[in-house]
Write an enzyme that holds these catalytic residues in place. Structure first.
Site, short mmCIF file in Angstrom:
data_model
loop_
_atom_site.label_atom_id
_atom_site.label_comp_id
_atom_site.label_asym_id
_atom_site.label_seq_id
_atom_site.Cartn_x
_atom_site.Cartn_y
_atom_site.Cartn_z
N LEU A 278 -32.69 -13.01 1.69
CA LEU A 278 -32.46 -12.87 3.13
C LEU A 278 -33.74 -12.95 3.94
O LEU A 278 -33.71 -12.78 5.16
CB LEU A 278 -31.77 -11.53 3.42
CG LEU A 278 -30.35 -11.37 2.85
CD1 LEU A 278 -29.85 -9.96 3.08
CD2 LEU A 278 -29.41 -12.37 3.49
N ARG A 279 -34.85 -13.22 3.26
CA ARG A 279 -36.13 -13.25 3.99
C ARG A 279 -36.15 -14.40 5.00
O ARG A 279 -36.80 -14.32 6.03
CB ARG A 279 -37.29 -13.38 3.00
CG ARG A 279 -38.65 -13.10 3.62
CD ARG A 279 -39.72 -12.95 2.58
NE ARG A 279 -39.60 -11.68 1.89
CZ ARG A 279 -40.36 -11.32 0.86
NH1 ARG A 279 -41.26 -12.16 0.39
NH2 ARG A 279 -40.21 -10.14 0.29
N GLY A 280 -35.41 -15.48 4.70
CA GLY A 280 -35.36 -16.61 5.63
C GLY A 280 -34.76 -16.21 6.97
O GLY A 280 -35.34 -16.49 8.03
#
Length: 341
Positions: A278-280
């Protein structure tokens, strides 16, 4: 001291400049990786950024320039002094520290004076580059050529926000939170995936192909080298305008609106691209918010998502053996599908 080419006078390379400004507004973005050929203004832009950054409030006499309002998260000395009363403070420039490619581990993390410790019983610590970069920027040119053990060291410090030096039973720890900026030539080697993932934004730069643009760049560089002082004076009003823009954006950032629709578009974009974790989404969200604040907007819009998506996501894509197009082309295609489909 060698004069620095003004950031405001850099022509072109808009994606790189926007990424650097976004990181100056929101340090939690995770820094910027700039990959491209030699002579495309990578180092010039990073060093020019230093003159744009508004000064910061620091504890007077602290070699780690701790924040007087850090509420106990400063260095040991500042915590001790803070228990005795308000800490004295002053304004200081934000550090932009170069990490040379051949730097030793002691120069980076700092060194303990063992002889002084054994003979006098005093703990003496010579601060390194990480201490100097605290609350500022750490710039690594040719970051893809950095030795593996130094990469591991930087990953540990970046994750913890603290530098720990241990020698012969002695240890010193101090805060080390900085924005990491790396640059390099992709032809000279790839970056380790663990370090690549640490960068919030990844930018690709190349020499402009437009003849008039190239001519203007040459004229500006020539004028700067002939008379740096006069050139900097000429660009001072624009430099001040950008500095005020950064200050205004920082104040605006906490109040920036982010609608459910915008969040869903960011998530949909990452799902379609198949980014890991989910870092994007988090980076797209934070970068879009920073750019919206920079532009003086009250809310994040699709326009801001489209501006930041390539730099936030191009280094997070899984390789697709059936798609030979580059990551930037894949992102642009998916942007069209998400926003125009």
């Amino acid at each position: 001291m060698r004069a620095t080419f003004p950031f405001a006078a850099i022509l072109g390379q808009d994606e790189m400049k926007l990424a650097l400004l976004a990181s100056a507004i929101d340090p939690t973005l995770g820094g910027v990786l700039v990959f491209g050929d030699r002579g495309t203004g990578k180092t010039t832009a990073v060093r020019g950024l230093a003159e744009l950054l508004p000064p910061m409030l620091v504890v007077s006499g602290c070699r780690y320039h701790c924040d007087p309002g850090a509420n106990g998260s400063g260095c040991d000395d500042c915590q001790t002094r803070g228990r005795q009363g308000p800490l004295p403070s002053e304004m200081a420039p934000v550090p932009v520290v170069d990490l040379p490619l051949g730097a030793t581990e002691d120069r980076i993390v700092g060194a303990l004076d063992l002889e002084r410790a054994l003979s006098r019983g005093e703990k003496s610590f010579e601060a390194g580059l990480l201490a100097r970069a605290h609350r500022g920027f750490l710039y690594i040119d040719e970051v893809n050529l950095l030795e593996d053990h130094l990469v591991d060291l930087l990953l540990d410090v970046a994750a913890s926000g603290e530098n720990v030096v241990e020698r012969e039973g002695l240890s010193v720890r101090h805060p080390a939170r900085f924005v990491l900026i790396g640059s390099g030539n992709p032809e000279e080697g790839e970056l380790r995936p663990q370090l690549l993932d640490r960068f919030g934004l990844s930018v690709e730069v190349s020499a402009p192909e437009n003849v008039s643009t190239r001519v203007e760049i040459i004229k500006r560089r020539d004028a700067f080298e002939n008379d740096p002082a006069a050139f900097k004076v000429k660009w001072l009003p624009e430099t001040r305008r950008i500095r005020e823009q950064i200050l205004s954006a920082r104040n605006k950032l906490p109040k920036m609106e982010l609608s459910q629709e915008v969040l869903e578009r960011a998530a949909s974009l990452c799902v379609r691209l198949g980014t890991d974790g989910l870092r994007g989404e988090l980076t797209v969200m934070r970068a879009a918010r920073a750019v919206a604040a920079l532009e003086g907007s009250d809310a994040v819009s699709d326009h801001h998502l489209r501006l930041v998506a390539p730099s936030a996501l191009r280094h997070r894509l899984r390789r697709n053996p059936l798609d030979e197009s580059g990551s930037t082309a894949r992102i642009q295609r998916t942007l069209e599908d998400v926003f125009c489909g």
